[in-house]
Design a protein around this motif. Structure first.
Motif, PDB file in Angstrom:
ATOM      1  N   GLN A  46     -12.709  26.154  72.751  1.00  0.00           N
ATOM      2  CA  GLN A  46     -13.223  24.789  72.865  1.00  0.00           C
ATOM      3  C   GLN A  46     -14.693  24.836  73.238  1.00  0.00           C
ATOM      4  OE1 GLN A  46     -10.836  22.187  75.473  1.00  0.00           O
ATOM      5  NE2 GLN A  46     -12.742  21.631  76.493  1.00  0.00           N
ATOM      6  N   ARG A 111     -16.488  21.936  64.993  1.00  0.00           N
ATOM      7  CA  ARG A 111     -15.109  21.801  64.517  1.00  0.00           C
ATOM      8  C   ARG A 111     -14.898  22.593  63.239  1.00  0.00           C
ATOM      9  NH1 ARG A 111     -15.962  16.398  65.935  1.00  0.00           N
ATOM     10  NH2 ARG A 111     -16.157  15.842  63.733  1.00  0.00           N
ATOM     11  N   ASP A 116     -12.208  23.249  69.140  1.00  0.00           N
ATOM     12  CA  ASP A 116     -12.007  21.896  69.651  1.00  0.00           C
ATOM     13  C   ASP A 116     -13.298  21.448  70.335  1.00  0.00           C
ATOM     14  OD1 ASP A 116      -9.394  21.854  68.808  1.00  0.00           O
ATOM     15  OD2 ASP A 116      -8.557  22.397  70.757  1.00  0.00           O
ATOM     16  N   ALA A 175     -11.608  15.466  71.457  1.00  0.00           N
ATOM     17  CA  ALA A 175     -10.222  15.470  71.907  1.00  0.00           C
ATOM     18  C   ALA A 175     -10.093  15.235  73.403  1.00  0.00           C
ATOM     19  CB  ALA A 175      -9.566  16.796  71.547  1.00  0.00           C
TER      20      ALA A 175
END
Length: 402
Positions: A46, A111, A116, A175
């Motif tokens: 992430q 992405r 993420d 997210a």
């Protein structure tokens, strides 16, 4: 280790491991087509990407076109909504360091590399706001204003911060979010040409210097039985030994000794209440604007009277409000334990390590530090900061995350 199933990811070999994210600025990515791949190859899952950030001067050691970015003022890195147009307090657009939808451009590229993206939102830390709207700033017991520190007790400032949190957090494709500086800011501040370290204030002195005496806070102290003028005089008297170099510091017990326990408790009642309700309102606003499953974390310190980018919180309360916390661990992992005591299934406890050697980080010990953090209840890792780190630092991170 208490990692929850919901917050774990699978390694290529099928074994469960903790989710790891690194902090990044949009300018680390935009204009550098190799950046997303390079970040993904660190072994992180992430990226925590700045969407609203304070003024800074930052290196870009691998960017093909530049080496220094000067973000001249606090700004949002996306086009702010039209609902701000008639409001006195509103977010500032970025200059040429992050023009247009810089966040969106960087997020799409990241992405595309399989990462993420969560937003990184700085809230009660804004020097331009304080310069243009001085009445919004914290005012200490001597009458000095802290333009970098908006007073979070003032109704208009609270409304601004709550609406900014929702807008800057919930960007297309994100997210989740990490909300930084969602609480009181004090004297501590990495200011240009700073000359404030000549007297060691310690925790007690920092608290006393953080007490705000703007009109809203003066009235708030009155609600808790304190006369604001008398309190300001008591704070100045309490600080006097520190200016002479004769103070002692045992943290909160020293504040109680200097002000008296009832007065100290009353200041905390006002300040803690304002911080808690702001955190509740901001998280609720983010959730109202976000899709289902959107993760909301707060940067936080479990010592409730601390101020700054990781504001002090009550661990039990904050973990009842947010999905989890990001905990500063550059100085050690001890701050994780108070949060771990109140963690529930699914709670995120992210241990935040600096991996930039030149900023005091220790990427070479990341594997050991991460293991220690997990033993104390950490479920995730945060790495500060992939864009600022040297090639050697990044190599050490890659090795540790294998």
């Amino acid at each position: 280790m208490t990692t929850s199933t919901a917050e774990r990811v699978k390694s290529p070999h099928g074994a469960a491991r903790s989710r790891t994210s690194t902090f990044v600025y949009p300018w680390d990515v935009n204009g550098d087509p190799e950046a997303p791949r390079r970040i993904a190859e660190l072994g992180v899952d992430q990226v925590t990407l700045a969407s609203a950030y304070h003024s800074t001067r930052a290196l870009t050691p691998r960017h093909p076109r530049r080496r220094i970015v000067t973000a001249e003022h606090a700004a949002v890195y996306y086009p702010a909504g039209g609902h701000w147009a008639d409001r006195a307090l509103r977010p500032y657009p970025a200059g040429d360091w992050a023009p247009g939808d810089a966040f969106g451009e960087a997020a799409e590229a990241l992405r595309g590399a399989g990462l993420d993206v969560h937003t990184w939102v700085i809230l009660a830390h804004n020097s331009r706001l304080g310069a243009e709207h001085p009445d919004t700033s914290v005012v200490n017991a001597y009458g000095d204003r802290y333009p970098w520190a908006p007073c979070i007790a003032q109704p208009a400032t609270r409304a601004y911060l709550t609406d900014l949190a929702a807008e800057a957090a919930v960007r297309p494709g994100a997210a989740g979010t990490e909300l930084e500086s969602l609480g009181w800011y004090g004297l501590q501040h990495l200011h240009a040409h700073d000359k404030t370290a000549g007297v060691g204030l310690g925790d007690a002195g920092q608290y006393l210097m953080a007490l705000c005496f703007c009109p809203t806070c003066r009235a708030g102290y009155g609600e808790h039985g304190l006369d604001a003028d008398e309190l300001a005089a008591a704070v100045r008297d309490a600080l006097e030994p520190l200016w002479r170099g004769a103070g002692d510091d045992a943290g909160w017990p020293t504040v109680e000794k200097l002000l008296g326990e009832p007065v100290a408790a009353a200041t905390r009642a006002w300040r803690d209440g304002r911080a808690r309700t702001l955190q509740e309102a901001a998280v609720a606003a983010v959730r109202a604007a976000a899709p289902e499953g959107f993760q909301v974390l707060l940067h936080a310190d479990p010592v409730a009277y601390h101020c700054g980018a990781n504001p002090g919180v009550d661990p039990a309360h904050v973990l009842s409000v947010a999905d989890g916390v990001v905990v500063p661990c550059a100085g050690g992992t001890a701050l994780l334990a108070p949060f771990a005591e109140h963690a529930r299934p699914g709670t995120v406890l992210a241990a935040n390590f600096t991996v930039v050697s030149g900023m005091g980080g220790s990427p070479g010990t990341l594997a050991t530090d991460a293991a220690r953090a997990r033993d104390l209840g950490a479920t995730e890792l945060r790495l500060y900061h992939a864009g600022l780190a040297s090639d050697d630092d990044l190599a050490a991170v890659r090795s540790a995350l294998r």
